[in-house]
Motif scaffolding. Sequence first.
Motif, PDB file in Angstrom:
ATOM      1  N   SER A   1      44.882  31.287  27.691  1.00 32.86           N
ATOM      2  CA  SER A   1      45.020  31.781  26.315  1.00 32.86           C
ATOM      3  C   SER A   1      45.471  30.708  25.333  1.00 32.86           C
ATOM      4  CB  SER A   1      46.000  32.961  26.264  1.00 32.86           C
ATOM      5  OG  SER A   1      47.305  32.560  26.633  1.00 32.86           O
ATOM      6  N   LEU A   2      45.822  29.523  25.836  1.00 34.30           N
ATOM      7  CA  LEU A   2      46.225  28.434  24.943  1.00 34.30           C
ATOM      8  C   LEU A   2      45.083  27.983  24.046  1.00 34.30           C
ATOM      9  CD1 LEU A   2      48.394  26.225  27.333  1.00 34.30           C
ATOM     10  CD2 LEU A   2      49.176  27.882  25.629  1.00 34.30           C
ATOM     11  N   ASN A   3      43.848  28.334  24.404  1.00 35.29           N
ATOM     12  CA  ASN A   3      42.724  27.964  23.537  1.00 35.29           C
ATOM     13  C   ASN A   3      42.614  28.864  22.321  1.00 35.29           C
ATOM     14  OD1 ASN A   3      41.574  30.369  24.391  1.00 35.29           O
ATOM     15  ND2 ASN A   3      39.805  29.434  25.344  1.00 35.29           N
ATOM     16  N   GLY A   4      43.428  29.943  22.293  1.00 35.19           N
ATOM     17  CA  GLY A   4      43.482  30.804  21.120  1.00 35.19           C
ATOM     18  C   GLY A   4      42.373  31.824  21.022  1.00 35.19           C
ATOM     19  N   ASP A   5      41.525  31.936  22.052  1.00 35.60           N
ATOM     20  CA  ASP A   5      40.401  32.862  21.980  1.00 35.60           C
ATOM     21  C   ASP A   5      40.618  34.023  22.941  1.00 35.60           C
ATOM     22  OD1 ASP A   5      37.487  33.313  21.023  1.00 35.60           O
ATOM     23  OD2 ASP A   5      37.393  33.538  23.203  1.00 35.60           O
ATOM     24  N   THR A   6      40.722  35.229  22.385  1.00 33.63           N
ATOM     25  CA  THR A   6      41.000  36.421  23.176  1.00 33.63           C
ATOM     26  C   THR A   6      39.862  36.732  24.143  1.00 33.63           C
ATOM     27  OG1 THR A   6      42.369  37.365  21.419  1.00 33.63           O
ATOM     28  CG2 THR A   6      41.499  38.891  23.061  1.00 33.63           C
ATOM     29  N   THR A   7      38.641  36.701  23.641  1.00 33.31           N
ATOM     30  CA  THR A   7      37.491  37.058  24.469  1.00 33.31           C
ATOM     31  C   THR A   7      37.353  36.126  25.664  1.00 33.31           C
ATOM     32  OG1 THR A   7      36.324  37.926  22.529  1.00 33.31           O
ATOM     33  CG2 THR A   7      35.005  37.428  24.467  1.00 33.31           C
ATOM     34  N   THR A   8      37.487  34.824  25.427  1.00 38.96           N
ATOM     35  CA  THR A   8      37.371  33.844  26.509  1.00 38.96           C
ATOM     36  C   THR A   8      38.416  34.086  27.590  1.00 38.96           C
ATOM     37  OG1 THR A   8      36.518  32.171  24.992  1.00 38.96           O
ATOM     38  CG2 THR A   8      37.427  31.389  27.065  1.00 38.96           C
ATOM     39  N   THR A   9      39.657  34.322  27.181  1.00 41.42           N
ATOM     40  CA  THR A   9      40.732  34.537  28.138  1.00 41.42           C
ATOM     41  C   THR A   9      40.479  35.773  28.994  1.00 41.42           C
ATOM     42  OG1 THR A   9      42.314  33.525  26.601  1.00 41.42           O
ATOM     43  CG2 THR A   9      43.225  34.829  28.392  1.00 41.42           C
ATOM     44  N   ILE A  10      40.059  36.863  28.360  1.00 40.43           N
ATOM     45  CA  ILE A  10      39.793  38.097  29.092  1.00 40.43           C
ATOM     46  C   ILE A  10      38.638  37.903  30.068  1.00 40.43           C
ATOM     47  CG2 ILE A  10      38.946  40.469  28.853  1.00 40.43           C
ATOM     48  CD1 ILE A  10      40.616  40.663  26.294  1.00 40.43           C
ATOM     49  N   ILE A  11      37.589  37.238  29.612  1.00 37.95           N
ATOM     50  CA  ILE A  11      36.428  36.998  30.472  1.00 37.95           C
ATOM     51  C   ILE A  11      36.833  36.232  31.724  1.00 37.95           C
ATOM     52  CG2 ILE A  11      34.282  35.670  30.672  1.00 37.95           C
ATOM     53  CD1 ILE A  11      33.754  36.351  27.710  1.00 37.95           C
ATOM     54  N   ILE A  12      37.567  35.143  31.558  1.00 40.97           N
ATOM     55  CA  ILE A  12      37.939  34.290  32.677  1.00 40.97           C
ATOM     56  C   ILE A  12      38.886  35.019  33.635  1.00 40.97           C
ATOM     57  CG2 ILE A  12      39.186  32.194  33.328  1.00 40.97           C
ATOM     58  CD1 ILE A  12      38.134  30.921  30.751  1.00 40.97           C
ATOM     59  N   CYS A  13      39.901  35.683  33.091  1.00 38.32           N
ATOM     60  CA  CYS A  13      40.911  36.329  33.940  1.00 38.32           C
ATOM     61  C   CYS A  13      40.344  37.528  34.698  1.00 38.32           C
ATOM     62  CB  CYS A  13      42.111  36.751  33.100  1.00 38.32           C
ATOM     63  SG  CYS A  13      43.059  35.362  32.448  1.00 38.32           S
ATOM     64  N   VAL A  14      39.509  38.309  34.044  1.00 40.74           N
ATOM     65  CA  VAL A  14      38.896  39.445  34.724  1.00 40.74           C
ATOM     66  C   VAL A  14      37.994  38.947  35.856  1.00 40.74           C
ATOM     67  CG1 VAL A  14      37.216  41.313  34.493  1.00 40.74           C
ATOM     68  CG2 VAL A  14      39.042  41.069  32.812  1.00 40.74           C
ATOM     69  N   ALA A  15      37.220  37.901  35.564  1.00 36.23           N
ATOM     70  CA  ALA A  15      36.331  37.353  36.590  1.00 36.23           C
ATOM     71  C   ALA A  15      37.117  36.819  37.778  1.00 36.23           C
ATOM     72  CB  ALA A  15      35.475  36.239  35.989  1.00 36.23           C
ATOM     73  N   ALA A  16      38.260  36.213  37.514  1.00 34.73           N
ATOM     74  CA  ALA A  16      39.040  35.587  38.582  1.00 34.73           C
ATOM     75  C   ALA A  16      39.805  36.592  39.436  1.00 34.73           C
ATOM     76  CB  ALA A  16      40.015  34.578  37.980  1.00 34.73           C
ATOM     77  N   PHE A  17      40.284  37.689  38.830  1.00 31.80           N
ATOM     78  CA  PHE A  17      41.225  38.550  39.547  1.00 31.80           C
ATOM     79  C   PHE A  17      40.752  39.973  39.838  1.00 31.80           C
ATOM     80  CE2 PHE A  17      44.041  35.286  37.800  1.00 31.80           C
ATOM     81  CZ  PHE A  17      44.812  34.991  38.909  1.00 31.80           C
ATOM     82  N   LEU A  18      39.735  40.448  39.153  1.00 31.20           N
ATOM     83  CA  LEU A  18      39.340  41.851  39.304  1.00 31.20           C
ATOM     84  C   LEU A  18      39.023  42.194  40.762  1.00 31.20           C
ATOM     85  CD1 LEU A  18      38.741  44.563  37.993  1.00 31.20           C
ATOM     86  CD2 LEU A  18      36.400  43.784  37.586  1.00 31.20           C
ATOM     87  N   SER A  19      38.224  41.362  41.396  1.00 31.53           N
ATOM     88  CA  SER A  19      37.848  41.626  42.783  1.00 31.53           C
ATOM     89  C   SER A  19      39.066  41.642  43.693  1.00 31.53           C
ATOM     90  CB  SER A  19      36.846  40.572  43.262  1.00 31.53           C
ATOM     91  OG  SER A  19      36.513  40.777  44.617  1.00 31.53           O
ATOM     92  N   LEU A  20      39.998  40.706  43.478  1.00 34.35           N
ATOM     93  CA  LEU A  20      41.195  40.625  44.310  1.00 34.35           C
ATOM     94  C   LEU A  20      42.045  41.889  44.165  1.00 34.35           C
ATOM     95  CD1 LEU A  20      43.060  39.018  46.167  1.00 34.35           C
ATOM     96  CD2 LEU A  20      44.068  37.966  44.136  1.00 34.35           C
ATOM     97  N   TYR A  21      42.230  42.363  42.936  1.00 33.89           N
ATOM     98  CA  TYR A  21      43.026  43.574  42.708  1.00 33.89           C
ATOM     99  C   TYR A  21      42.399  44.770  43.413  1.00 33.89           C
ATOM    100  CZ  TYR A  21      46.432  41.847  39.317  1.00 33.89           C
ATOM    101  OH  TYR A  21      47.484  41.208  38.719  1.00 33.89           O
ATOM    102  N   LYS A  22      41.085  44.841  43.374  1.00 31.05           N
ATOM    103  CA  LYS A  22      40.402  45.952  44.044  1.00 31.05           C
ATOM    104  C   LYS A  22      40.575  45.867  45.556  1.00 31.05           C
ATOM    105  CE  LYS A  22      36.832  46.828  40.558  1.00 31.05           C
ATOM    106  NZ  LYS A  22      35.370  46.781  40.258  1.00 31.05           N
TER     107      LYS A  22
END
Length: 454
Positions: free
Chosen positions: A126-147
């Motif tokens: 999120s240091l890049n200041g872009d909400t959409t980018t941060t959500i895209i990256i974090c969801v891609a990285a962790f969604l499968s693991l949480y499931k």
Amino acid sequence: MLTFLALAMIIVFIVLLSKKKLSVFAALTLVPFIFGIIAVFVTDSSILDLFQWIKEGIFYKVNSDTGKVSMGVISPAITILFSILYFDIMLGVGLFDPIAEFFIKKAKGDPMKVLLSTVAVASVVSLNGDTTTTIIICVAAFLSLYKQLNLKLSYLAIIIAAPIGIWNQLPWGGPTIAAATAIGVEISDLFAALLPGLLVAQVAVVLVTAYLGKKERKRLNFNPRDAKMVSKEQLDKMLSAIRDNQPELKRPRLYWFNLILTLGSLAILIKGDIHGSIIFMIASVVALAVNYKTVEECNDRIEALADDVLPTTIVTLGAGVFSGVLTGSGMATALANSIAGIIPTSLGSHMAPIYAVIAAPAITFLPQDAFYFGIASVIKGVMLQFGITPMQAAVASMVGQSFRLISPVIPALYMLCGETKQNFVDFQKEYIKYFWVVLVVYLAVYGITGALPY
């Protein structure tokens, strides 16, 4: 009358969603459309004006005086569409399997370590200041693991959102630029005043995340003392849920190609020279063509992923109707002026913290520019009469950022809710339940440093 309409529209929207009487897309579209018709008669406009407001909310608006173009939701909507498509393709080919396996092995099934890893990644990205980018990256990285670990997806959503709300206030972030411009202070000076609060807020977010991790340990009956005793067979059982998931789609031989394609796409996205929608559209085509050789396979993947891609995209476009009617009809301006008039001038120097608290819901439901150039710029003049400096007024206007990342006018949040399978109002409630502490932190730290006079 416009103020009443604005409040009524927001309340009806929230009630219909919370009572689950309408879907998010229907509520975002029908509610403002109906209130927009009422606004047409109130403002003596034509029905064609209503459709112009909607068009501007979805596509773009040109300021007749300055010629400045303000983009609607079409830009993030298309980015969201192709980014979900791309990362769903990558999930299918197994790109994120090693990441999930790494965290499973390191955490040994420990929910707290997984949640803390999530907040760490979200904070850095999120240091890049872009909400959409941060959500895209974090969801891609962790969604499968949480499931795979049966962790609450609602926690994933709020843990991603919380640090974004903090680090969006960097000098290149939209809120800081808008506040500095509207109130007339230097961005660097404003950031220097905000920094102590941001750092303490980050600590608070980490502590809350650790608390949520403890709750997940209890819910899943995980004892951290037994983590080292997890056998190879138990680990293999956890890992097999990943390795054996749709094996016909996996492309292990193409792992490095897919990794380089993804990292390259993200690097270009973060650099900001090329629009995200173009990056992910081209990346999706390349990913499909390389990983799936036949036209039939490519078409099958697109059809299979439509269930993930379309709902979030149309909800984002619906948000354009909501924001377009709210702004174009004048309801946003009227609400901004009314909120500015709520604060009694007799409160003197105490106006700053009171304004900061009152402004929190305003910045949640109003478009960002409407808040800063409407409310904040008006309040600045009132505060000056009581010895409150423009810088202190600017800091007070930023306190509401503690709740900005539950705003219904931020398109990327609908993608976050869609991917984590939850109602938007439920997401708001969950966030407030745990991260109200960020608002308190800001008020306390800025009071101690003198950035917010009491």
